[in-house]
Design an enzyme around this catalytic site. Structure first.
Site, PDB file in Angstrom:
ATOM      1  N   ASP A   1     -19.736  27.406  59.673  1.00 26.58           N
ATOM      2  CA  ASP A   1     -20.148  26.398  58.695  1.00 26.58           C
ATOM      3  C   ASP A   1     -20.565  27.023  57.383  1.00 26.58           C
ATOM      4  O   ASP A   1     -20.864  28.209  57.305  1.00 26.58           O
ATOM      5  CB  ASP A   1     -21.372  25.658  59.250  1.00 26.58           C
ATOM      6  CG  ASP A   1     -20.981  24.515  60.155  1.00 26.58           C
ATOM      7  OD1 ASP A   1     -19.834  24.054  60.069  1.00 26.58           O
ATOM      8  OD2 ASP A   1     -21.836  24.089  60.951  1.00 26.58           O
TER       9      ASP A   1
ATOM     10  N   GLY B   1     -29.078  27.571  61.947  1.00 25.36           N
ATOM     11  CA  GLY B   1     -30.198  27.049  62.733  1.00 25.36           C
ATOM     12  C   GLY B   1     -29.856  26.977  64.202  1.00 25.36           C
ATOM     13  O   GLY B   1     -29.338  27.938  64.778  1.00 25.36           O
ATOM     14  N   ASP B   2     -30.143  25.835  64.806  1.00 27.00           N
ATOM     15  CA  ASP B   2     -29.859  25.586  66.219  1.00 27.00           C
ATOM     16  C   ASP B   2     -28.758  24.527  66.331  1.00 27.00           C
ATOM     17  O   ASP B   2     -28.777  23.548  65.593  1.00 27.00           O
ATOM     18  CB  ASP B   2     -31.136  25.083  66.909  1.00 27.00           C
ATOM     19  CG  ASP B   2     -30.914  24.834  68.388  1.00 27.00           C
ATOM     20  OD1 ASP B   2     -31.121  25.771  69.174  1.00 27.00           O
ATOM     21  OD2 ASP B   2     -30.500  23.717  68.758  1.00 27.00           O
TER      22      ASP B   2
ATOM     23  N   THR C   1     -34.594  27.595  64.642  1.00 29.51           N
ATOM     24  CA  THR C   1     -34.442  26.538  63.644  1.00 29.51           C
ATOM     25  C   THR C   1     -35.383  26.758  62.466  1.00 29.51           C
ATOM     26  O   THR C   1     -36.540  27.151  62.652  1.00 29.51           O
ATOM     27  CB  THR C   1     -34.699  25.143  64.270  1.00 29.51           C
ATOM     28  OG1 THR C   1     -34.621  24.165  63.231  1.00 29.51           O
ATOM     29  CG2 THR C   1     -36.068  25.038  64.933  1.00 29.51           C
TER      30      THR C   1
ATOM     31  N   LYS D   1     -18.809  22.342  55.462  1.00 26.29           N
ATOM     32  CA  LYS D   1     -18.770  21.061  54.797  1.00 26.29           C
ATOM     33  C   LYS D   1     -19.788  21.064  53.670  1.00 26.29           C
ATOM     34  O   LYS D   1     -20.938  21.439  53.862  1.00 26.29           O
ATOM     35  CB  LYS D   1     -19.100  19.945  55.791  1.00 26.29           C
ATOM     36  CG  LYS D   1     -17.967  19.697  56.765  1.00 26.29           C
ATOM     37  CD  LYS D   1     -18.362  18.719  57.834  1.00 26.29           C
ATOM     38  CE  LYS D   1     -19.223  19.380  58.878  1.00 26.29           C
ATOM     39  NZ  LYS D   1     -19.425  18.541  60.070  1.00 26.29           N
TER      40      LYS D   1
ATOM     41  N   PRO E   1     -32.034  30.733  60.962  1.00 27.71           N
ATOM     42  CA  PRO E   1     -32.325  30.114  59.669  1.00 27.71           C
ATOM     43  C   PRO E   1     -31.757  30.847  58.457  1.00 27.71           C
ATOM     44  O   PRO E   1     -31.781  30.287  57.364  1.00 27.71           O
ATOM     45  CB  PRO E   1     -33.851  30.111  59.620  1.00 27.71           C
ATOM     46  CG  PRO E   1     -34.249  31.271  60.469  1.00 27.71           C
ATOM     47  CD  PRO E   1     -33.216  31.379  61.553  1.00 27.71           C
TER      48      PRO E   1
ATOM     49  N   MET F   1     -32.964  18.473  55.301  1.00 26.93           N
ATOM     50  CA  MET F   1     -31.916  17.848  54.496  1.00 26.93           C
ATOM     51  C   MET F   1     -32.435  16.620  53.758  1.00 26.93           C
ATOM     52  O   MET F   1     -31.745  15.609  53.640  1.00 26.93           O
ATOM     53  CB  MET F   1     -30.719  17.474  55.396  1.00 26.93           C
ATOM     54  CG  MET F   1     -30.101  18.684  56.077  1.00 26.93           C
ATOM     55  SD  MET F   1     -28.829  18.261  57.320  1.00 26.93           S
ATOM     56  CE  MET F   1     -29.840  17.768  58.716  1.00 26.93           C
TER      57      MET F   1
END
Lengths: 246, 246
Positions: free
Chosen positions: B35, B87-88, B116, B55, B12, B168
């Site tokens: 990422d 996270g996962d 997560t 992204k 996390p 999100m």
């Protein structure tokens, strides 16, 4: 000096799925109070005193209240105490209850999360718990209920779009599949059962709601196991590194 | 020699919430494809080549298809490739899609799970995701939906007994609270919003369904953040090590 309690998640079984923080806390500990299902490979290298408070299902060897009191007593002796739980302390692990007890007793504590089998156990069998094509949510449900607690709302559970994961549900496998079918889930909905997820002795089977109980019995699978229901299970033959038994 | 791709969960945010296995894979890697939201503290010690395919929301810098192809290309060069995700990998992280692509291309791969934020992010704010008194299930839902995908079944979601966690979902906070109230959840249901969970810059607020949007705006909280709905949120003042802002 006053002690400190870390409620630590040991992860799903594979000893390398411990977090770096959990590993450090274990190395620094004076005493480790651990549960049934903790992989002994995690405990063997430790220099800390080890106390087994493992509970067998239906055969509570040490009560939750006794565990709470033990943690407080050890902390008040000035010790660095680890309360080691399989998976994550807060995923049906009574981490919240132990935290409340420690807080009420004025003992400093922290929660160190662990990898839960409810997610990683699926991945280890080739099942991604979410997938853009199949599941934009997931639902984790315990098979153990507090005496006198609410019954599960099967109508709601059966109609979730996302992946369903039942923990500690093997004794109720027949009831779970029966309820899901009775509340409108097609009998052909894919189901997987994964025993000892992430351990070297992991075993998994795949079937559908109508046949999973028979297949589980044929292959002799039992607790500890996960029950996974939903379309993501259909990816298992493609993505599993070790093929399911059925 | 043919290469290998590890889809690795970075956890996390707190760098010590990486697993021991993930840490070992990172140390052994030839190249790390990572990422947005990956803590740079994880990347700095590495000797591997680093490729950022992060992204931004609504501003896809590298398409998922390009990422898939990059992983295959690197593996076919014989490299030990890490695909590092926050996270996962399988919790709304497209691990399943990438696994399918690698499988179809005949590239060997594995999934290394991560902690997560959907569970550990709550614990970091003093919220146990389950509790025998309050929640025997939890439900994790993404705020991002595939274009043309199903709408969420709010009737079902609103009536779950267990803890609801939205990932999100900050852009839809008003919609989420509106739908839950409209489908029968009391306006007084406790809600927490946790931004940058487990990072040093973590911030959290607590309110109820009727007031959370106002409180979030007052304190200027934004993405990335978790939205948590349910009775377990009421434990936050008691169990949080850092007190919520509200």
């Amino acid at each position: 000096m006053s002690g400190f309690v870390s409620l630590v998640g040991a992860g799903p079984g594979n000893p390398e799925l411990l977090t770096v923080l959990a590993k450090r806390r274990l190395a620094e500990a004076d005493v480790v109070v651990y549960d049934r299902l903790i992989n002994s490979a995690l405990l063997m290298p430790l220099t800390a005193e080890l106390i087994n408070v493992g509970k067998q299902p239906e055969h509570h060897r040490v009560s939750q209240y006794q565990i709470n009191q033990l943690l407080v007593k050890l902390a008040r002796q000035g010790k660095r105490v680890i309360r080691l739980k399989s998976g994550d302390p807060d995923v049906f692990g009574r981490g919240g209850e132990e935290s409340q007890f420690l807080h009420a007793a004025g003992v400093d504590f922290e929660v160190v999360p662990g990898i839960t089998s409810a997610i990683a156990g699926l991945a280890a069998a080739g099942i991604p718990i979410t997938h853009r094509e199949f599941a934009s949510s997931f639902h984790v449900i315990t098979g153990h209920h507090k005496a006198g607690g609410h019954q599960l709302n099967w109508e709601n559970i059966a109609h979730q779009e996302g992946t369903l994961v039942f923990l500690m549900g093997m004794k109720e496998l027949g009831e779970i599949t029966h309820q899901l079918i009775n509340h409108g889930r097609p009998k052909t909905t894919p189901v997987a059962v994964i025993q000892w997820a992430t351990h070297w002795k992991q075993r998994a089977v795949r079937a559908d709601l109508d046949t999973i109980e028979t297949v589980v019995n044929q292959h002799g699978l039992g607790a500890p196991a996960l029950i996974v229901v939903g379309k993501v299970v259909s990816l298992m033959p493609e993505l599993a590194l070790t093929k399911p038994l059925a």
